[in-house]
Write an enzyme that holds these catalytic residues in place. Sequence first.
Site, PDB file in Angstrom:
ATOM      1  N   ASP A  31       0.879  -1.250   0.049  1.00  0.00           N
ATOM      2  CA  ASP A  31      -0.005   0.037  -0.008  1.00  0.00           C
ATOM      3  C   ASP A  31       0.679   1.322   0.096  1.00  0.00           C
ATOM      4  O   ASP A  31       0.434   2.198   0.368  1.00  0.00           O
ATOM      5  CB  ASP A  31      -1.048   0.172   1.172  1.00  0.00           C
ATOM      6  N   LYS A  68      -5.669  -5.995  -4.274  1.00  0.00           N
ATOM      7  CA  LYS A  68      -6.375  -6.566  -3.067  1.00  0.00           C
ATOM      8  C   LYS A  68      -7.371  -5.496  -2.917  1.00  0.00           C
ATOM      9  O   LYS A  68      -7.270  -4.449  -3.104  1.00  0.00           O
ATOM     10  CB  LYS A  68      -5.583  -6.726  -1.952  1.00  0.00           C
ATOM     11  N   VAL A 106       2.423   0.125   4.570  1.00  0.00           N
ATOM     12  CA  VAL A 106       1.667   0.936   5.545  1.00  0.00           C
ATOM     13  C   VAL A 106       0.262   0.006   5.416  1.00  0.00           C
ATOM     14  O   VAL A 106       0.129  -0.713   4.462  1.00  0.00           O
ATOM     15  CB  VAL A 106       1.325   2.413   5.340  1.00  0.00           C
ATOM     16  N   CYS A 138      -3.098  -3.432   7.430  1.00  0.00           N
ATOM     17  CA  CYS A 138      -2.751  -4.207   6.136  1.00  0.00           C
ATOM     18  C   CYS A 138      -1.374  -5.141   6.418  1.00  0.00           C
ATOM     19  O   CYS A 138      -1.349  -6.116   6.010  1.00  0.00           O
ATOM     20  CB  CYS A 138      -2.593  -3.439   4.880  1.00  0.00           C
TER      21      CYS A 138
END
Length: 194
Positions: free
Chosen positions: A14, A105, A133, A138
């Site tokens: 991310d 995702k 992050v 996550c």
Amino acid sequence: MAEDWKRTALLVIDMQKDFVEGGPMLVKGGKDIVPNVIKAVEVARERGILIVWVVREHDPLGRDVELFRRHLYSPGKVGPTSKGSEGAELVDGLVIREGDYKLVKTRFSAFFSTHLHSVLQGAGINSLVVTGVQTPNCIRQTVFDAVALDYKPVTVIVDATAAATPDIHLANVFDMKNVGVETPTLQEWSESKA
């Protein structure tokens, strides 16, 4: 030793503009780790480690978003990490190259409703290194799923992962360490042998 790195994958989770640079999904500690994530990717490339870019990309209308976030999406309004939006792009300095793998995702864990486990198994990967992050969401869910799937070792680079605050980050690192996750600094990991 080089052969051991071939059985390792680096997950970059991310590191997208909406999480690192601003907006309703901003992770306050995200910007500070960008140089370390870039360095971790460089070290992984030098070692021949498979790099997996784990990103969120959502339907622009939010139809695949968790219920608690659907209010951020509506017609005529670009929601966070909407597919094709600037906010879904990786931050400057992070580039997907040939041979890397991009995984999309729509939930916290990179393993939930994705084919990540199959891709890693097919590549002969049995250990994971995690950067990105956000630590309590996550990162943590991906790491706990990796532990449940018997990846070993699972490593979280503590200064190449971040949360909204240092306290939140460290509390989650503590929890992950208690389930056998390795938690080196970037320097310690960079100097380690496989």
